[in-house]
Design an enzyme around this catalytic site. Structure first.
Site, PDB file in Angstrom:
ATOM      1  N   HIS A  93       0.692  -1.362   0.125  1.00  0.00           N
ATOM      2  CA  HIS A  93      -0.065  -0.117   0.137  1.00  0.00           C
ATOM      3  C   HIS A  93       0.977   1.110   0.003  1.00  0.00           C
ATOM      4  O   HIS A  93       1.312   1.710   0.905  1.00  0.00           O
ATOM      5  CB  HIS A  93      -0.860   0.018   1.238  1.00  0.00           C
ATOM      6  CG  HIS A  93      -1.976   1.127   1.144  1.00  0.00           C
ATOM      7  ND1 HIS A  93      -3.063   0.914   1.977  1.00  0.00           N
ATOM      8  CD2 HIS A  93      -2.162   2.414   0.442  1.00  0.00           C
ATOM      9  CE1 HIS A  93      -3.751   1.976   1.728  1.00  0.00           C
ATOM     10  NE2 HIS A  93      -3.131   2.749   0.927  1.00  0.00           N
ATOM     11  N   HIS A 132       1.472   5.135  -2.110  1.00  0.00           N
ATOM     12  CA  HIS A 132       1.223   6.285  -3.130  1.00  0.00           C
ATOM     13  C   HIS A 132       2.398   6.684  -3.657  1.00  0.00           C
ATOM     14  O   HIS A 132       3.247   7.510  -3.067  1.00  0.00           O
ATOM     15  CB  HIS A 132       0.257   7.320  -2.436  1.00  0.00           C
ATOM     16  CG  HIS A 132      -1.004   6.755  -1.670  1.00  0.00           C
ATOM     17  ND1 HIS A 132      -1.972   6.840  -2.325  1.00  0.00           N
ATOM     18  CD2 HIS A 132      -1.045   6.084  -0.690  1.00  0.00           C
ATOM     19  CE1 HIS A 132      -3.092   6.328  -1.609  1.00  0.00           C
ATOM     20  NE2 HIS A 132      -2.455   5.927  -0.416  1.00  0.00           N
ATOM     21  N   LEU A 133       2.522   6.634  -4.932  1.00  0.00           N
ATOM     22  CA  LEU A 133       3.674   7.085  -5.724  1.00  0.00           C
ATOM     23  C   LEU A 133       3.545   8.265  -6.387  1.00  0.00           C
ATOM     24  O   LEU A 133       4.366   9.076  -6.920  1.00  0.00           O
ATOM     25  CB  LEU A 133       4.218   5.897  -6.505  1.00  0.00           C
ATOM     26  CG  LEU A 133       4.796   4.768  -6.202  1.00  0.00           C
ATOM     27  CD1 LEU A 133       5.347   3.883  -7.182  1.00  0.00           C
ATOM     28  CD2 LEU A 133       6.130   5.168  -5.248  1.00  0.00           C
ATOM     29  N   ARG A 134       1.963   8.734  -6.515  1.00  0.00           N
ATOM     30  CA  ARG A 134       1.724  10.080  -6.908  1.00  0.00           C
ATOM     31  C   ARG A 134       1.996  10.195  -8.481  1.00  0.00           C
ATOM     32  O   ARG A 134       1.941  11.374  -8.961  1.00  0.00           O
ATOM     33  CB  ARG A 134       2.503  11.215  -6.264  1.00  0.00           C
ATOM     34  CG  ARG A 134       2.125  11.112  -4.796  1.00  0.00           C
ATOM     35  CD  ARG A 134       0.706  11.101  -4.341  1.00  0.00           C
ATOM     36  NE  ARG A 134       0.398  11.533  -3.087  1.00  0.00           N
ATOM     37  CZ  ARG A 134      -0.560  11.220  -2.192  1.00  0.00           C
ATOM     38  NH1 ARG A 134      -1.681  10.345  -2.833  1.00  0.00           N
ATOM     39  NH2 ARG A 134      -0.588  11.465  -0.938  1.00  0.00           N
ATOM     40  N   ASP A 193       0.946   2.590   4.043  1.00  0.00           N
ATOM     41  CA  ASP A 193       0.102   3.677   3.342  1.00  0.00           C
ATOM     42  C   ASP A 193       0.978   5.001   3.271  1.00  0.00           C
ATOM     43  O   ASP A 193       0.536   5.984   3.507  1.00  0.00           O
ATOM     44  CB  ASP A 193      -1.006   3.912   4.189  1.00  0.00           C
ATOM     45  CG  ASP A 193      -2.165   4.902   3.619  1.00  0.00           C
ATOM     46  OD1 ASP A 193      -2.051   5.171   2.409  1.00  0.00           O
ATOM     47  OD2 ASP A 193      -3.178   5.245   4.384  1.00  0.00           O
TER      48      ASP A 193
END
Length: 396
Positions: free
Chosen positions: A66, A68-70, A277
Site C-alpha cells: 500500500h 502512493h507514488l503520486r 500507506d
C-alpha cells in the site's frame, strides 16, 4: 482498487554478495541462527553454519502492499524513482502502488505506461493497482480485476470529519470521523465477498469494530485479509493534541482500545500484513492549519524502525512476528513470490542493525516529501542494506 500488478526485475546484472557470522531470521522457513550466506548472480547459493556474529540480522526483505507514488500527475510529491529509493532504504524489495493518481489508473494504456516507466526508473520491483471504476467515480467498471482491495469508508458518516470522533475531537472542536464510518463498510464488503465467494482485502484497518468484522468473516470461511499501518499500531488520537498536520490521516488515529485491538489481531494473524500507506504531500500542502491539511503521512523509510522501537523492544511484539507481517504476510495476500532465505531462492534480503539508534530528519529522506509524523524523534534499529531481486538496492 483491483489488483493488476506486474512485478518485474530491474535491468542490469545481479550481484554477488556474502554474509558471514550473521544472525539469520526467517520465520516462515523456521530459521533463527548464526549462519554464513552466499549470493551468486543474485541467487542464494550457500547457507552454512556460522560462528561469532557481528551484531547484524539478515532477514527476508519487506513487501509493502500500500504505497502512493503520486505518478502520474503529482510528481512534485513523489515519483517512481524517489518512491522506490525510499522503499529500498526502508528494507523493501517490492511495493504495490495505489491507483488514485491524476489521471487515475483506470485503463490498460495508463497501466501499461506506468509499467514501462517503472522498468527504467524503479530501484526495486513495483506493481500497480488499477481502479475498480473509471475515474474512480463509481459509475462504470474498469476491465482489470484480479483481487479486490477496498478502502472502507461510508462518506455520509465521515463527511466533515478531520479526526476520530471522541473525547479529543470534542475538546479540540474538530469534526469527528466515527469508527462506524469504517466498520459499517467493512461489514458490508465482507458480506458481499462471502456472497460472491471471492477474495477481498481490506486496506488500513483502524477500528476495533472493523477488526471484529474481519475476524468473524475469516472464522466463517470468507477469503478475507486485512492490513494495518505503523501509525495506527503506535499512536492514538491523543497525538492530535499537538495539532501537527503530520498526524492527520485517513482513516484517522483512533482510541487506545482500537490500537490494542489492531495489535492483538496482528499478533494472532487475523491481520496478516503491515502496510505503510505511504502518502507523500508537498511541504506547502501540510504547512497549513490542521483542519485545512490533506490526509496522509509518509512511512516507507521509518516503518521497521518505529515498530521495532515501539513494539519489539518493549516486548509487545516478537521480532519474528514483525518480520513475517512485513514480508511473507503481504506477499501471501497477493499471491506474490515470498521473500525467503533458502538455497536457490532469489536474493530478497534486508540487513538490520538492531543496536543502531538514529534521528529521523528531513535531510535523510529519499522520499520527495517530508510529511513524517516521526520528524525529530530518535529510533532504534536501522535498515543498513537491502537486496531486491538479486541486486543491492540500498546500503547505508
Amino acid at each position: 482498487m483491483a489488483t493488476e500488478q506486474t512485478l518485474f526485475g530491474g535491468n542490469g546484472h545481479k550481484d554477488d554478495l556474502s554474509y558471514e557470522g550473521v544472525r539469520v531470521v526467517d520465520p516462515t522457513e523456521g530459521i533463527d541462527e548464526t549462519l554464513n550466506l552466499t549470493v551468486e548472480a543474485g541467487v542464494i547459493t550457500k547457507i552454512e553454519p556460522g560462528s561469532g556474529g557481528d551484531g547484524r540480522i539478515v532477514a527476508p526483505a519487506f513487501v509493502d502492499p500500500h504505497v502512493h507514488l503520486r505518478t502520474p500527475g503529482r510528481e512534485d510529491e513523489e515519483d517512481i524513482a524517489s518512491g522506490t529509493k525510499a522503499a529500498a532504504a526502508g528494507g523493501y524489495c517490492a511495493i504495490l502502488a495505489m491507483p488514485n493518481t491524476e489521471p487515475a489508473v483506470d485503463s490498460a494504456a495508463v497501466l501499461g505506461a506506468l509499467v514501462e516507466r517503472a522498468k527504467d526508473e524503479a530501484e526495486i520491483p513495483v506493481g500497480f493497482f488499477a481502479a475498480i471504476s473509471k475515474g474512480q467515480d463509481g459509475a462504470e467498471l474498469t476491465e482489470m480485476v484480479r483481487r479486490i482491495a477496498v478502502h472502507c469508508e461510508e462518506a455520509a458518516l465521515s463527511r466533515g470529519g478531520h479526526v476520530h470522533e471522541g473525547l479529543v475531537s470534542a475538546e479540540l472542536g474538530f469534526g469527528g470521523y466515527p469508527s462506524v464510518a469504517e466498520s459499517v463498510m467493512v461489514g458490508r464488503d465482507l458480506m458481499l465477498a462471502a456472497y460472491e465467494n471471492q477474495p477481498i482485502h481490506v486496506l488500513h484497518l483502524s477500528a476495533r469494530e472493523s477488526v471484529d468484522e474481519l475476524r468473524s468473516a475469516r472464522s466463517a470461511g470468507v477469503q478475507a485479509s486485512g492490513e494495518v499501518t505503523p501509525h495506527h499500531l503506535c499512536l492514538t488520537d491523543e497525538a492530535v493534541r499537538s495539532l501537527d498536520p503530520n498526524v492527520k490521516m485517513n482513516p484517522p488515529l483512533r482510541a487506545e482500545e482500537d490500537r490494542q485491538a489492531l495489535l492483538d489481531a496482528l499478533k494472532d494473524g487475523t491481520i496478516e500484513a503491515i502496510a505503510t500507506d505511504h502518502a507523500p504531500h508537498a511541504r506547502h500542502e501540510k504547512d497549513v492549519p490542521f483542519e485545512e491539511a490533506p490526509f496522509g503521512v509518509t512511512g516507507l523509510e521509518t516503518s521497521f524502525s518505529v515498530l521495532y522501537t515501539r513494539l519489539v523492544e518493549p516486548g509487545t511484539l516478537s521480532l519474528s512476528a514483525l518480520i513475517d507481517r512485513m514480508s511473507a504476510g503481504p506477499a501471501r495476500i497477493y499471491g506474490l513470490e515470498r521473500p525467503r532465505i533458502a538455497v536457490g531462492a532469489p536474493a530478497n534480503l534486508v540487513v538490520l542493525d538492531l543496536e543502531r539508534t538514529w534521528r529521523v530528519e528531513e535531510s535523510g529522506f529519499r522520499s520527495r516529501s517530508p510529511n513524517s509524523w516521526l520528524l525529530g524523534q530518535t529510533l532504534k534499529g536501522k535498515v543498513v542494506e537491502t537486496v531486491a531481486n538479486g541486486k543491492l538496492a540500498y546500503s547505508a
